[in-house]
Design a protein around this motif. Sequence first.
Motif, PDB file in Angstrom:
ATOM      1  N   SER A  67       0.913  -1.358  -0.026  1.00 54.65           N
ATOM      2  CA  SER A  67      -0.028   0.046   0.075  1.00 54.65           C
ATOM      3  C   SER A  67       0.906   1.090   0.127  1.00 54.65           C
ATOM      4  O   SER A  67       2.059   1.191  -0.020  1.00 54.65           O
ATOM      5  N   ARG A  68       0.195   2.458   0.048  1.00 54.27           N
ATOM      6  CA  ARG A  68       1.270   3.629   0.216  1.00 54.27           C
ATOM      7  C   ARG A  68       2.064   3.639   1.251  1.00 54.27           C
ATOM      8  O   ARG A  68       3.188   4.211   0.870  1.00 54.27           O
ATOM      9  N   ILE A  69       1.863   3.008   2.393  1.00 46.57           N
ATOM     10  CA  ILE A  69       2.673   3.377   3.408  1.00 46.57           C
ATOM     11  C   ILE A  69       2.974   1.818   4.321  1.00 46.57           C
ATOM     12  O   ILE A  69       3.456   1.684   5.018  1.00 46.57           O
ATOM     13  N   SER A  70       2.719   0.775   3.241  1.00 46.61           N
ATOM     14  CA  SER A  70       2.971  -0.555   4.035  1.00 46.61           C
ATOM     15  C   SER A  70       3.851  -1.342   3.113  1.00 46.61           C
ATOM     16  O   SER A  70       3.663  -1.585   1.878  1.00 46.61           O
ATOM     17  N   TYR A  71       4.560  -2.086   3.576  1.00 41.48           N
ATOM     18  CA  TYR A  71       5.949  -2.710   3.191  1.00 41.48           C
ATOM     19  C   TYR A  71       5.968  -4.160   3.665  1.00 41.48           C
ATOM     20  O   TYR A  71       6.036  -4.384   4.829  1.00 41.48           O
ATOM     21  N   ILE A  72       6.335  -5.213   2.832  1.00 44.13           N
ATOM     22  CA  ILE A  72       6.832  -6.535   3.434  1.00 44.13           C
ATOM     23  C   ILE A  72       8.155  -6.890   3.022  1.00 44.13           C
ATOM     24  O   ILE A  72       8.338  -6.671   1.755  1.00 44.13           O
ATOM     25  N   SER A  73       8.988  -7.293   3.861  1.00 47.34           N
ATOM     26  CA  SER A  73      10.277  -7.643   3.437  1.00 47.34           C
ATOM     27  C   SER A  73      10.555  -8.967   2.508  1.00 47.34           C
ATOM     28  O   SER A  73       9.780  -9.977   2.748  1.00 47.34           O
ATOM     29  N   LEU A  74      11.108  -8.593   1.447  1.00 49.07           N
ATOM     30  CA  LEU A  74      11.561  -9.638   0.588  1.00 49.07           C
ATOM     31  C   LEU A  74      13.119 -10.234   0.741  1.00 49.07           C
ATOM     32  O   LEU A  74      13.144 -11.413   0.582  1.00 49.07           O
ATOM     33  N   GLY A  75      13.801  -9.638   0.927  1.00 50.86           N
ATOM     34  CA  GLY A  75      15.051  -9.740   1.214  1.00 50.86           C
ATOM     35  C   GLY A  75      16.193  -8.868   1.421  1.00 50.86           C
ATOM     36  O   GLY A  75      15.939  -7.419   1.634  1.00 50.86           O
ATOM     37  N   VAL A  76      17.388  -8.949   1.051  1.00 53.20           N
ATOM     38  CA  VAL A  76      18.313  -7.862   1.301  1.00 53.20           C
ATOM     39  C   VAL A  76      19.483  -8.198   0.040  1.00 53.20           C
ATOM     40  O   VAL A  76      19.631  -9.128  -0.412  1.00 53.20           O
ATOM     41  N   ARG A  77      20.216  -6.958  -0.103  1.00 58.11           N
ATOM     42  CA  ARG A  77      21.497  -7.099  -0.919  1.00 58.11           C
ATOM     43  C   ARG A  77      22.381  -5.954  -0.611  1.00 58.11           C
ATOM     44  O   ARG A  77      21.937  -5.029   0.199  1.00 58.11           O
ATOM     45  N   LEU A  78      23.458  -6.022  -1.294  1.00 62.60           N
ATOM     46  CA  LEU A  78      24.544  -4.944  -0.915  1.00 62.60           C
ATOM     47  C   LEU A  78      24.365  -3.986  -2.015  1.00 62.60           C
ATOM     48  O   LEU A  78      24.091  -4.323  -3.061  1.00 62.60           O
ATOM     49  N   ALA A  79      23.998  -2.558  -1.535  1.00 63.83           N
ATOM     50  CA  ALA A  79      23.592  -1.669  -2.310  1.00 63.83           C
ATOM     51  C   ALA A  79      24.492  -1.465  -3.592  1.00 63.83           C
ATOM     52  O   ALA A  79      25.854  -1.405  -3.307  1.00 63.83           O
ATOM     53  N   CYS A  80      23.856  -1.492  -4.636  1.00 64.43           N
ATOM     54  CA  CYS A  80      24.757  -1.084  -5.972  1.00 64.43           C
ATOM     55  C   CYS A  80      23.783  -0.275  -6.883  1.00 64.43           C
ATOM     56  O   CYS A  80      22.800  -1.039  -7.574  1.00 64.43           O
TER      57      CYS A  80
END
Length: 219
Positions: A171-184
């Motif tokens: 939603s506009r202010i709702s998020y569900i975690s999918l995973g992580v990565r090293l920022a690039c």
Amino acid sequence: MTGREKETPHAASVGYAAPDALRAARALRGLTQPQLAASVGMCRKSVAACESGVGATLKSMATLRNYYDRVGIEFLGTLDQNNNTVRGSGACWKLKHFFKGYRPFALDDVNFAAARALLGLTERFVAEKSFLTPRQVGNLERGQASTTKSYDSLRDFFEDKGVEFLSLQTSRISYISLGVRLACLEIPLLPHHWANRESSRERARRTAVSAFHAAFPTH
């Protein structure tokens, strides 16, 4: 491109998973090394070798990749075949497997356990550097009760270390975690991924503004 340079394919497309991504994948599943070893029919030392990048066999690596593919986790990043390194390395849930019951934790917007595993850091080290106690870090990793201040401290620590939290925006202010990565920034996010790239100062300002409006609503 010179004759000596090679293309940089997606790491998963060539069947490769970096050690840091393998650690993050195991954290997404909520498994210890012995538990993962039992699930795939390997010894713990073989799992540890794959996750450290020292002494791992191709067979062991393939066994782990096949297991994670089967339970719905994909590996991120592009492989530099000149030096066998992965840029933007990480791991995340595939959407088609997302709600099949494999996820061990609540539907939070970040996965701190996967972030710590990606960096290969101990809970005590993270607690010290983020000005928290090991118990607070453990609670946050398990999605248990915590304060906004401790949450922000831990998130700021990981983002300052170069971790990007990948989410599904529901939603506009709702998020569900999918995973992580090293920022690039050179490697775009997958189409369904969202990442909060605010600085800690920008996020603190936004939080303060939201708190002010909540305390003094306009009519």
